[in-house]
Design an enzyme around this catalytic site. Structure first.
Site, PDB file in Angstrom:
ATOM      1  N   ARG A 258       0.850  -1.188   0.000  1.00  0.00           N
ATOM      2  CA  ARG A 258       0.000   0.000   0.000  1.00  0.00           C
ATOM      3  C   ARG A 258       0.883   1.235   0.000  1.00  0.00           C
ATOM      4  O   ARG A 258       1.898   1.288   0.723  1.00  0.00           O
ATOM      5  CB  ARG A 258      -0.899   0.027   1.250  1.00  0.00           C
ATOM      6  CG  ARG A 258      -2.099  -0.894   1.193  1.00  0.00           C
ATOM      7  CD  ARG A 258      -3.103  -0.502   0.110  1.00  0.00           C
ATOM      8  NE  ARG A 258      -4.228  -1.414   0.045  1.00  0.00           N
ATOM      9  CZ  ARG A 258      -4.256  -2.545  -0.680  1.00  0.00           C
ATOM     10  NH1 ARG A 258      -3.203  -2.885  -1.412  1.00  0.00           N
ATOM     11  NH2 ARG A 258      -5.332  -3.295  -0.696  1.00  0.00           N
ATOM     12  N   GLU A 287      -4.267   7.162  -5.433  1.00  0.00           N
ATOM     13  CA  GLU A 287      -4.390   6.445  -6.709  1.00  0.00           C
ATOM     14  C   GLU A 287      -5.655   6.892  -7.434  1.00  0.00           C
ATOM     15  O   GLU A 287      -6.700   6.993  -6.794  1.00  0.00           O
ATOM     16  CB  GLU A 287      -4.415   4.929  -6.453  1.00  0.00           C
ATOM     17  CG  GLU A 287      -3.110   4.447  -5.857  1.00  0.00           C
ATOM     18  CD  GLU A 287      -3.088   2.954  -5.527  1.00  0.00           C
ATOM     19  OE1 GLU A 287      -4.018   2.231  -5.933  1.00  0.00           O
ATOM     20  OE2 GLU A 287      -2.148   2.533  -4.845  1.00  0.00           O
ATOM     21  N   HIS A 306      -1.075  -0.244 -10.021  1.00  0.00           N
ATOM     22  CA  HIS A 306      -1.671  -1.192  -9.052  1.00  0.00           C
ATOM     23  C   HIS A 306      -2.185  -2.465  -9.740  1.00  0.00           C
ATOM     24  O   HIS A 306      -3.394  -2.708  -9.804  1.00  0.00           O
ATOM     25  CB  HIS A 306      -2.792  -0.512  -8.245  1.00  0.00           C
ATOM     26  CG  HIS A 306      -3.018  -1.164  -6.906  1.00  0.00           C
ATOM     27  ND1 HIS A 306      -3.440  -0.483  -5.793  1.00  0.00           N
ATOM     28  CD2 HIS A 306      -2.873  -2.457  -6.514  1.00  0.00           C
ATOM     29  CE1 HIS A 306      -3.556  -1.317  -4.770  1.00  0.00           C
ATOM     30  NE2 HIS A 306      -3.212  -2.523  -5.191  1.00  0.00           N
TER      31      HIS A 306
END
Ligand code: GLV
Ligand code: GLV
Length: 342
Positions: A258, A287, A306
């Site tokens: 993360r 994000e 991601h």
């Protein structure tokens, strides 16, 4: 005997009941067999749009649902639970991480929160290892150099010199499922593997021939530092300026966990000031990362959107697990990967 019979009858009726009435909402399009599994038992609604739903739209679409499948981009807080109403009993995360769900609030309301462990660990470990190789050997910059037509002189003695991965030292922060599978891959490259974790894992240490060290020692010794902790109040900004200062100038930081585990402003400074050699990231504090973020302008970063678990096979398995978590919860049999106690 009598009691057992009653229990069975009640459960069967309960399940028959949910088969016809209960509603599930899925906030983004997930692959098969997820939707088909749910459609067998529930009224199933799925957002087919490409984008994350706005808050108002999310509130509207969750109204009256009994279960919800949510994504990492959805912030599932008390407002969403209020909008859903009192029928909501399960929040099924289409992910292993669950920091986007207010677990405290869900538990208070007796809503189960579930996730998709196991099935995505190998894919994420693969991606992490590919980031180590890619960072060490300048693969992204070299690819651009060729494609942009900059390769003029054929084989060149000092073109894109990088660092060896084999026999180097890998420091793994957080030895859970993904950290362990990364260690396994690293041993195949004859890397020395050291790790730091909240709890020591003696069995894995001896199985994989890896060594437990303090976080400080890990940062001082590693050529590659890879983060595999979940995000919580202890891990928030765990890697900051003081930690980068401990690292070797030739070391790389890899993050597929993360973004908020790293203080991103401190990382930007560490890269600008050449405190470390580079960063390969799949996750960010915010994000999607903004195009104006200095990380996007640096040649010593590799930035992915991601995609740790993003393989056809794994995303399909995640959909199956996320759907079955809901079916099994209502059915009261089979595996439910519950992360809170309700
Ligand atoms: C991805 O980041 C996940 O938590 O599944
Ligand atoms: C590389 O291709 C070499 O021959 O050194």
């Amino acid at each position: 005997m009598h009691t057992i019979l009653i229990t069975v009858t009640r459960e069967t009726n309960y399940f028959m009941d949910i088969a016809h009435k209960n509603k599930v909402y899925i906030t983004r399009k997930i692959p098969e067999p997820g939707p088909s599994i749910l459609k067998k038992y529930f009224q199933t609604n799925m957002n087919l749009g490409v984008d994350v739903l706005g808050r108002e739209k999310l509130f509207e679409n969750v109204r009256g649902v009994d279960a919800l499948i949510c994504m990492l981009g959805d912030k599932i807080d008390s407002e969403v639970m209020d909008a859903a109403g009192p029928n909501l009993k399960v929040i099924s995360c289409y992910s292993v991480g669950h920091d986007h769900v207010d677990i405290y609030e869900a538990t208070k309301r007796k809503i189960a929160v579930t996730n998709t462990p196991n099935v995505l660990a190998n894919s994420t470990a693969d991606l992490t290892f590919s980031l180590i190789l890619t960072a060490a050997r300048n693969i992204v910059n070299a690819d651009r150099y060729v494609k942009y037509g900059n390769w003029k002189f054929g084989w060149t003695p000092d073109l894109f010199l990088g660092y060896d991965v084999y026999e180097s030292t890998l420091g793994i922060i957080g030895l859970g499922e993904i950290g362990t599978l990364l260690a396994k891959r690293a041993r195949g490259f004859d890397m020395e593997v050291i790790y730091y974790s909240k709890t020591r894992k003696h069995k894995i240490e001896s199985e994989l021939d890896i060594t437990y060290v303090s976080l400080e020692e890990l940062l001082q010794r590693s050529d590659f530092v890879s983060i595999h902790v979940s995000l919580n109040k202890d891990s928030f900004h765990m890697i900051d300026e003081s930690k980068f200062k401990l690292m070797k100038k030739t070391a790389f930081i890899i993050n597929t966990s993360r973004g908020k585990v790293i203080n991103e402003q401190h990382l930007i400074s560490a890269l600008k000031d050449k405190v470390i050699a580079g960063a390969a990231l799949d996750v960010y504090e915010i994000e999607p990362i903004s195009k104006s973020n200095p990380l996007t302008q640096m040649s010593q970063t590799i930035l992915l959107p991601h995609i740790g678990s993003a393989t056809f096979g794994t995303r399909s398995k995640m959909a199956e697990v996320a759907a079955n978590n809901i079916v099994n919860f209502f059915n009261r049999k089979g595996i439910v990967h519950k992360i809170n106690k309700i």
